[in-house]
Design a protein around this motif. Structure first.
Motif, short mmCIF file in Angstrom:
data_model
loop_
_atom_site.label_atom_id
_atom_site.label_comp_id
_atom_site.label_asym_id
_atom_site.label_seq_id
_atom_site.Cartn_x
_atom_site.Cartn_y
_atom_site.Cartn_z
N VAL A 137 3.50 9.51 4.87
CA VAL A 137 4.65 9.93 6.03
C VAL A 137 3.67 10.49 7.24
CG1 VAL A 137 6.38 11.23 6.96
CG2 VAL A 137 6.67 10.00 4.63
N LYS A 138 2.74 11.41 6.74
CA LYS A 138 1.74 11.93 7.91
C LYS A 138 0.88 11.00 8.40
CE LYS A 138 1.82 16.82 6.18
NZ LYS A 138 1.15 17.92 5.73
N THR B 218 17.58 4.99 9.77
CA THR B 218 16.39 5.45 10.05
C THR B 218 15.59 6.31 8.79
OG1 THR B 218 17.07 7.84 10.73
CG2 THR B 218 17.19 5.66 12.38
N PRO B 219 14.32 6.42 9.04
CA PRO B 219 13.71 7.27 8.05
C PRO B 219 14.37 8.56 7.84
CG PRO B 219 11.99 6.05 9.18
CD PRO B 219 13.42 5.69 10.09
N ALA C 243 7.84 5.21 2.34
CA ALA C 243 7.06 6.40 2.02
C ALA C 243 7.99 7.56 1.87
CB ALA C 243 6.13 6.61 2.94
N VAL C 244 9.02 7.60 2.62
CA VAL C 244 10.08 8.54 2.71
C VAL C 244 10.98 8.40 1.44
CG1 VAL C 244 12.31 9.32 3.53
CG2 VAL C 244 10.42 8.73 5.53
N GLU C 245 11.26 7.26 1.07
CA GLU C 245 11.90 7.10 -0.24
C GLU C 245 11.04 7.54 -1.46
OE1 GLU C 245 15.11 3.32 0.17
OE2 GLU C 245 12.90 2.87 -0.13
N ALA D 295 0.77 -1.07 -0.03
CA ALA D 295 0.17 -0.02 0.19
C ALA D 295 1.02 1.27 0.14
CB ALA D 295 -0.79 -0.04 1.21
N ALA D 296 1.96 1.27 0.83
CA ALA D 296 2.88 2.34 0.83
C ALA D 296 3.72 2.76 -0.43
CB ALA D 296 3.87 2.49 2.09
#
Length: 345
Positions: free
Chosen positions: A261-262, A280-281, A252-254, A218-219
């Motif tokens: 992210v939110k 880490t993210p 999501a960060v990538e 999903a992400a």
């Protein structure tokens, strides 16, 4: 994933639902090869390649929509007295209904592939659960195919009959994986609506052969509505995918996906979750020069001093980006030998 090819094959064989009607298997031979109809559009287009074909029987089976209709019209549910009289043997009608093609498809598989919802619903009511769970040669159950094609009513009918949600196809995907990958939000809703947590949580934690759980898919595909559904249903927000240990937040960060992210942070995802290499993210956000997401992570309490296996903090990856450097509360000191004197905050 660490699982070898032999291991995957063993798992497939163990998890595959047997037809239980091998003695009645009647292979349907092709009369003439047929191409999919010209109106073959929508979700099916995703499976035009060999990588994710829906089913080879679609183009080769001699069963057509018309013949499916005739078969179903000729089939009526036996009364209780008739059923008792037929316990010793299957009727000729039952033999027809339990026919399986060379590709392992039942008539229900074919009805779904032809997107004939009416016939599919009739067959769902006619077949016992064991037949509804039969997987074809690609290990696709009728639920997999209905989800691929976004046939929500058919998915609802199958789930209502209690089909198995944990069956995995040849790529290790459950039907819910498929919904998360292709954004079939309504199908995902039907598959999770009335399922008890004890049954649903193991499915949410199931990883396909690439090590991805439903939340990861999903992400990866920016399916925000499905992310919300999975979160509401108790998905582990910090589950790590099997290849590098990324959580959904890392993914999501990538993707620079601020919305995901939110969402993840608001539901309590671990802002400092570490990949297998210790990143880490925040390491990923800074390394990708994404000041906006790095700011979000810092606001959520990300530890700026954590080091990865290369002994780097997130600041070490800032590469002189003033917007990112401004996020770190350091002045007139050196970090990992790098001077930050004169940085304006």
């Amino acid at each position: 994933m660490a699982t070898g090819e032999c291991g995957k094959d063993d798992l497939l064989e163990e998890n595959r639902t047997d037809s239980g009607i091998d003695s009645y298997r009647s292979i349907l031979k092709s009369e003439e090869p047929r191409e999919p109809s010209s109106d073959f559009s929508g979700p099916r287009d995703k499976f035009s390649s060999g990588e994710e074909r829906l089913d080879s029987a679609y183009g080769s089976s001699s069963i057509t929509v018309e013949s499916l209709s005739e078969i179903v019209e000729d089939c009526t549910l036996s009364s209780a007295s008739e059923e008792q009289a037929q316990t010793s043997e299957l009727s000729e009608q039952d033999n027809l209904l339990t026919t399986i093609t060379e590709e392992g498809d039942t008539i229900l598989h074919l009805a779904i592939i032809h997107e004939d919802k009416f016939i599919a619903q009739e067959l769902i009511q006619l077949f016992p659960k064991e037949v509804l769970d039969i997987q074809n040669n690609l290990y696709q159950s009728p639920l997999h195919l209905a989800t691929y094609l976004n046939l929500t009513d058919v998915v609802k009918g199958l789930v209502g009959r209690g089909v198995s949600l944990d069956l995995q196809d040849q790529d290790g995907n459950t039907a819910l994986h498929v919904a998360c990958h292709h954004g079939q939000t309504e199908c995902a809703t039907e598959m999770t609506r009335d399922v008890s947590p004890s049954k649903l949580v193991p499915i949410l934690e199931t990883q396909n052969w690439r090590g991805l759980a439903c939340l990861h898919l999903a992400a990866l595909n920016r399916q925000h509505h499905i992310l919300k559904i999975l979160m509401k249903k108790g998905a582990d927000l910090n589950i790590q995918e099997g290849t590098s240990g990324k959580t959904a937040l890392h993914l999501a960060v990538e993707l620079h996906d601020v919305t995901s992210v939110k969402l993840l942070l608001s539901r309590g995802a671990n802002v400092d979750a570490a990949m297998f290499n210790g990143c880490t993210p925040l390491h990923l956000a800074v390394g990708r020069q994404d000041a906006a997401i790095a700011h979000l992570l810092c606001q959520s309490g990300a530890d700026t001093m954590l080091r990865n296996m290369e002994d780097e903090t997130a600041l070490d990856l800032a590469d002189g980006n003033d917007d990112i450097l401004a996020l770190f509360p350091f002045d007139d000191i050196q970090i990992s030998g790098r001077s930050v004197v004169g940085v304006k905050f």
